[in-house]
Design a protein around this motif. Structure first.
Motif, mmCIF file in Angstrom:
data_model
loop_
_atom_site.group_PDB
_atom_site.id
_atom_site.type_symbol
_atom_site.label_atom_id
_atom_site.label_comp_id
_atom_site.label_asym_id
_atom_site.label_seq_id
_atom_site.Cartn_x
_atom_site.Cartn_y
_atom_site.Cartn_z
ATOM 1 N N ALA A 140 89.041 44.345 18.493
ATOM 2 C CA ALA A 140 90.114 45.329 18.330
ATOM 3 C C ALA A 140 90.853 45.546 19.646
ATOM 4 N N GLU A 141 90.112 45.591 20.748
ATOM 5 C CA GLU A 141 90.756 45.915 22.024
ATOM 6 C C GLU A 141 91.614 44.771 22.550
ATOM 7 N N GLU A 142 91.124 43.540 22.449
ATOM 8 C CA GLU A 142 91.852 42.439 23.092
ATOM 9 C C GLU A 142 93.061 41.974 22.285
ATOM 10 N N ILE B 257 85.680 54.914 15.486
ATOM 11 C CA ILE B 257 84.428 54.162 15.304
ATOM 12 C C ILE B 257 83.785 53.912 16.666
ATOM 13 N N LEU B 258 84.626 53.449 17.593
ATOM 14 C CA LEU B 258 84.143 53.080 18.920
ATOM 15 C C LEU B 258 83.539 54.271 19.670
ATOM 16 N N MET B 259 84.184 55.425 19.537
ATOM 17 C CA MET B 259 83.636 56.614 20.196
ATOM 18 C C MET B 259 82.238 56.890 19.671
ATOM 19 N N GLU C 57 94.175 51.465 30.901
ATOM 20 C CA GLU C 57 92.845 52.030 30.682
ATOM 21 C C GLU C 57 91.931 51.085 29.902
ATOM 22 N N GLU C 58 92.531 50.274 29.038
ATOM 23 C CA GLU C 58 91.718 49.349 28.242
ATOM 24 C C GLU C 58 91.132 48.214 29.082
ATOM 25 N N ALA C 59 91.790 47.883 30.198
ATOM 26 C CA ALA C 59 91.274 46.792 31.029
ATOM 27 C C ALA C 59 89.831 47.097 31.446
ATOM 28 N N ARG C 60 89.540 48.378 31.684
ATOM 29 C CA ARG C 60 88.171 48.772 32.060
ATOM 30 C C ARG C 60 87.220 48.594 30.875
ATOM 31 N N HIS C 61 87.701 48.983 29.695
ATOM 32 C CA HIS C 61 86.832 48.890 28.511
ATOM 33 C C HIS C 61 86.478 47.438 28.198
ATOM 34 N N VAL C 62 87.476 46.572 28.375
ATOM 35 C CA VAL C 62 87.253 45.153 28.086
ATOM 36 C C VAL C 62 86.195 44.597 29.043
ATOM 37 N N ASP D 121 88.334 58.464 27.441
ATOM 38 C CA ASP D 121 89.575 57.660 27.395
ATOM 39 C C ASP D 121 90.038 57.501 25.947
ATOM 40 N N GLU D 122 89.099 57.077 25.089
ATOM 41 C CA GLU D 122 89.472 56.775 23.700
ATOM 42 C C GLU D 122 89.924 58.031 22.965
ATOM 43 N N CYS D 123 89.308 59.139 23.350
ATOM 44 C CA CYS D 123 89.681 60.396 22.735
ATOM 45 C C CYS D 123 91.154 60.711 23.056
ATOM 46 N N THR E 25 82.545 58.234 29.872
ATOM 47 C CA THR E 25 83.916 58.251 30.391
ATOM 48 C C THR E 25 84.853 57.490 29.456
ATOM 49 N N GLU E 26 84.329 56.385 28.909
ATOM 50 C CA GLU E 26 85.146 55.604 27.974
ATOM 51 C C GLU E 26 85.415 56.397 26.691
ATOM 52 N N VAL E 27 84.437 57.183 26.251
ATOM 53 C CA VAL E 27 84.666 58.044 25.085
ATOM 54 C C VAL E 27 85.846 58.980 25.370
HETATM 55 FE FE LIG Z 1 89.120 50.931 24.506
#
Ligand SMILES: [Fe+2]
Ligand SMILES: [Fe+2]
Length: 293
Positions: free
Chosen positions: A159-161, A82-84, A190-195, A110-112, A106-108
């Motif tokens: 979802a991430e946190e 969903i997020l991508m 890697e999620e620390a960046r997304h948050v 990562d999630e991929c 770039t985050e896409v």
């Molecule tokens: Fe994420």
């Protein structure tokens, strides 16, 4: 004070270049699983501390944590997909020359990689990809088509946190499988960046909202939090240890240990959203119903 959008994105891009993982090469998928290690810290299991838990042997407890891990990982994949789509949409008509858009892409990426990593994890431990269930799948399809603005980024944070808190604890727990700890470590880094990215978008987007818009975003966000939290553990996981799925699910949701786990996992997120007036009004009840507030 909210950081400058471009400066934040620049920093996140640099961090991505310095510290990203390729689960294909950075994880030893051929290593054997440890027979005596859990897949989640035992005290985070949804039945921990209940009479049903007390009735399980150690092997069955390990087995149940394995299926709960697989359920959470498959819900993670659902949400990452969903997020991508949301991030690709965010980038669709944005200026590709900005660092902000480049970071979204770039985050896409990562999630991929994460979704493939979670899929291989589920495959490796030999569980089904339970997924979030039919209703959540249908609602997720609507959410990904209509989400925008603060409730989109705050929904991503839900979802991430929540998973981040669980994974941080698990990656440092020697009673947990080394493979699972490694997957969690990669994801946490890697999620620390997304948050960071999503939190700043919430900070930028919320203050200017009209009263009606704020009410809309609160409601959408509370629905997202409710559905994501309810979906984490698929009731079918309980069948793996011979329990009735619906009876066990009822016991899990009434379990004060599990309620405390949810409250604990959501506490940083909830205080952030509360400070930014996104948890209030009638939708607060939905947060309470899943023990996040
Ligand atoms: Fe994420
Ligand atoms: Fe991820």
């Amino acid at each position: 004070m909210i950081a400058d959008r471009e400066r934040t994105a620049e920093r996140l891009l640099k961090s991505s270049a310095d510290r990203s993982y390729d689960p294909d090469v950075d994880i030893d998928w051929d290593a054997d699983l440890a027979p005596d290690k859990y897949f989640l810290p035992a005290h985070r299991c949804s039945l921990y501390g209940t009479p049903l838990w007390d009735g399980l042997s150690v092997e069955q407890r390990i087995e149940l944590t394995k299926h709960e891990l697989a359920s959470i990982a498959s819900v993670g994949i659902w949400f990452e997909v969903i997020l991508m789509e949301l991030l690709v949409r965010h980038a669709y008509n944005a200026d590709p020359l900005t660092r902000h858009t480049q970071y979204a892409l770039t985050e896409v990426a990562d999630e991929c990689r994460h979704s493939v990593m979670f899929a291989r994890l589920i495959e490796k431990v030999g569980c089904p990809a339970y997924g979030p269930g039919h209703t959540a799948l249908r609602l997720g399809r609507i959410f990904k088509d209509i989400a925008f603005g603060p409730s989109m980024f705050a929904g991503i944070l839900v979802a991430e946190e929540i998973t981040d808190a669980l994974q941080r604890e698990s990656m440092n727990d020697p009673s947990v499988q080394p493979l699972v700890r490694m997957v969690n470590r990669i994801h946490v880094i890697e999620e620390a960046r997304h948050v960071r990215y999503a939190r700043e978008e919430v900070l930028r987007g919320t203050p200017g909202l009209s009263r009606a818009a704020l009410a809309y975003h609160r409601f959408m966000l509370a629905r997202t939090a409710y559905i994501v939290t309810r979906s984490l553990i698929h009731p079918r996981v309980y069948r793996s240890v011979g329990l009735d799925p619906y009876e066990a699910r009822r016991v899990a949701w009434a379990n004060p240990h599990y309620q405390e786990t949810l409250r604990w996992a959501g506490s940083k997120l909830v205080s952030f959203l509360d400070e930014n007036t996104l948890i209030d009004g009638p939708s607060r009840k939905l947060w309470q119903a899943v023990h996040l507030v």
